[in-house]
Design a protein around this motif. Structure first.
Motif, short mmCIF file in Angstrom:
data_model
loop_
_atom_site.label_atom_id
_atom_site.label_comp_id
_atom_site.label_asym_id
_atom_site.label_seq_id
_atom_site.Cartn_x
_atom_site.Cartn_y
_atom_site.Cartn_z
N HIS A 183 0.82 -1.22 0.00
CA HIS A 183 0.00 0.00 0.00
C HIS A 183 0.85 1.27 0.00
O HIS A 183 0.31 2.36 0.07
N SER A 227 -0.50 0.13 -5.50
CA SER A 227 -1.56 1.12 -5.67
C SER A 227 -1.39 1.96 -6.93
O SER A 227 -2.34 2.53 -7.44
N ARG A 228 -0.15 2.07 -7.41
CA ARG A 228 0.11 2.84 -8.62
C ARG A 228 1.24 2.15 -9.40
O ARG A 228 2.11 1.53 -8.81
N PRO A 287 -5.74 0.63 -7.28
CA PRO A 287 -5.78 1.78 -6.37
C PRO A 287 -6.80 1.53 -5.26
O PRO A 287 -7.81 0.86 -5.48
N PHE A 302 -1.34 6.31 -0.90
CA PHE A 302 -2.53 6.70 -1.65
C PHE A 302 -3.14 7.95 -1.02
O PHE A 302 -3.28 8.97 -1.67
N GLY A 359 -0.16 8.71 -4.36
CA GLY A 359 -1.51 8.50 -4.90
C GLY A 359 -2.40 9.72 -4.83
O GLY A 359 -3.48 9.72 -5.44
N ASP A 394 -3.17 10.91 -8.20
CA ASP A 394 -4.16 10.16 -8.99
C ASP A 394 -5.58 10.60 -8.65
O ASP A 394 -6.51 10.39 -9.43
N GLN A 395 -5.72 11.15 -7.47
CA GLN A 395 -7.06 11.52 -7.02
C GLN A 395 -7.43 12.94 -7.45
O GLN A 395 -8.50 13.17 -8.00
N PHE A 405 -13.05 5.90 -7.18
CA PHE A 405 -12.44 5.49 -5.92
C PHE A 405 -13.43 4.95 -4.90
O PHE A 405 -13.24 5.12 -3.69
N GLN A 420 -12.69 -1.40 -6.47
CA GLN A 420 -11.58 -2.09 -5.85
C GLN A 420 -11.90 -3.57 -5.60
O GLN A 420 -11.09 -4.46 -5.85
#
Ligand code: UDP
Length: 474
Positions: free
Chosen positions: A163, A193-194, A211, A380, A401, A404-405, A453, A458
């Protein structure tokens, strides 16, 4: 010595409510995937093994994911490894090394290697009889990586899920990879996660990118109206008491009655405009930087109060450093300019009841005019997704992360250099100065979390991975 692993009681939850988050077509794919994997599992169990039952993002996700998976017909369970202070002191250091930070040197010495190996050997032995050779084992994070070879030898299908990670690994991080690689390489699959986090030296065919996500219906994220938010924050002692102070409140089935430890002790005015960061007491979350940046660049310009909220200390089992970090933050508070000091508050949230804690975090995030996450590194950053889902404008570092959000300027604001306090302060001030723009950032933030998300995405990715591993199982 076999150790007694903690078994987290297994609940089940219906996945039907998740339907309201998805278009019908997406729901059909989701439900079919979950059912197919449940059928493939037959009488196998999926074991999740991590290092703490509460505190931090992994525990947060397992707490909702496992009940939903059980609700979808899978036998999924949760075990927590046990270890002494030397083990967790080392794994905490390992965590920092993986982020490229070597405060106490980057060498992993023989005593640490031995501690890691012995603790995990004891844990593996303790569960070897319970975990069946055909079961699936999902190991979370570096603390449990050393279990992978045991369960592979035992005949299980093993997934190691990492993570954490860094955008640009330095030699320190690579040194930590080299220590873990022999353990991790044994696993049938690894999950990051990425893409940028994937280690050199791993078999790329066995790597999946998943993610993290949040559960819209968990107490942490469920809808709360303004009145409930204010009541929660009054009852726990963060906002000044209204005229009719109540000792206790029920939010659904959850009682809110415990007190948040505020430093300094004075409560905030009921109408205070809030800047909030919710984090464990960890240097990577840069609580000192948030405080300094706020005191120097926000407090003189807007009338906001800053709340740095984190767990009541000594509650996160795998983090021996948090008390020390909290002490550093309190010390620094004394050195802030007096005018700013009155508007900087540390909140240690009650942790005895995870659901009560979640409701308080939920209320704080909803009540905040701006949520910040000024991390120096971040795997993340669930707190970012949580705030975005609540339609809050978020100011956060362009690290891990978080990138990414948040799309900068669209669904939040990113600070390019996480050490740049002036840029951080200016971004926070800009949110306060243009409420129209702030509302637009918040609205787009919510849409983005809805699309990318939330729990079903997930869960489906993980179910597909488990399904693939089972195809190759005998
Ligand atoms: N959290 C919490 N109470 C606290 C501090 C943190 O419930 O006092 C939660 C937070 O809401 C989030 C998780 O812990 O769900 C932290 O996850 P994140 O990915 O942000 O960071 P990590 O702690 O895993 O580094």
């Amino acid at each position: 010595m076999p150790r007694e692993l903690a078994r987290v009681p297994a609940r089940s939850a219906s996945i039907e409510p998740l339907h309201s988050l998805l278009e019908d077509a997406a729901w059909d794919v989701f439900i079919r995937t979950m059912r197919d994997t449940a059928t493939q599992l037959k009488n196998r169990t999926i074991w999740n093994i991590n290092s703490t039952v509460r505190g931090g993002g992994v525990a947060e996700m397992l707490a909702w994911q496992i009940p939903y998976e059980r609700g979808a017909g899978m036998d999924v369970r949760w075990l927590v490894i046990q270890g002494g202070t030397p083990f967790f002191t080392f794994t905490k250091r390992l965590h920092a090394l993986l982020h490229g930070i070597a405060a106490d040197g980057s060498m992993i010495n023989d005593a640490e290697r031995k501690e890691y190996a012995q603790t995990l050997a004891g844990n593996a032995e303790a569960v070897a009889r319970e975990i069946q050779p055909r079961d699936i084992v999902i190991l979370h994070d570096p603390q449990t990586a050393g279990l992978a070879p045991y369960f592979v030898r035992h005949g299980c299908r093993v997934i190691w899920r990492c993570h954490i990670g860094v955008d640009q690994p330095n030699e320190v991080a690579k040194g930590a990879w080299r220590f873990l690689l022999p353990h991790v390489a044994a696993a049938h699959a690894t999950v990051f996660s990425r893409r940028a986090y994937v280690w050199e030296g791993l078999d790329q065919q066995r790597v999946d990118i998943i993610p993290p996500a949040i559960d819209a219906f968990a107490p942490k994220n469920e809808e709360l109206n303004g009145e409930t938010v204010a009541a929660v924050l009054r009852i726990t002692g963060i906002l000044a008491d209204g005229p009719a102070g109540q000792p206790r409140l029920k939010v659904g089935a959850i009682a809110v009655e415990r007190t948040t430890d505020l430093f300094p002790a004075a409560r905030l005015p009921e109408d205070a405009r809030l800047t909030v960061q919710v984090s464990r007491w960890d240097r990577l979350k840069d609580p000192l930087g948030v405080m300094e940046g706020f005191a120097q660049f926000v407090a003189p310009r807007v009338d906001s109060h800053l709340i740095l909220a984190g767990p009541g200390v000594s509650t996160v089992a795998d983090d021996p450093e948090e008390a020390e970090v909290l002490r550093e933050v309190e010390d620094r508070w004394h050195h802030l300019a007096p005018a700013a000091r009155d508007r900087v508050h540390l909140a240690r949230l009650p942790m005895d009841d995870a659901q009560e804690n979640a409701i308080i975090v939920n209320a704080l995030q909803r009540r905040a005019q701006v949520v910040v996450q000024k991390s120096l590194g971040e795997g993340f950053g669930l707190t970012v997704a949580e705030a975005m889902w609540k339609g809050r404008p978020v100011v956060a570092s362009r690290v891990g992360g978080i990138q990414d959000q948040i799309e900068h300027g669209k669904s939040g604001l990113l600070i390019d250099d996480p050490h740049d306090l002036a840029a951080f302060g200016a971004a926070v001030v800009s949110v306060f100065s243009d409420t129209g723009a702030a509302d637009r950032l918040g609205a787009e933030a919510k849409r983005r979390v809805q699309r990318q998300f939330l729990a079903p995405r997930q869960m489906m990715q993980q179910a597909q991975l488990v399904g693939r591993l089972l195809q190759h199982a005998t």
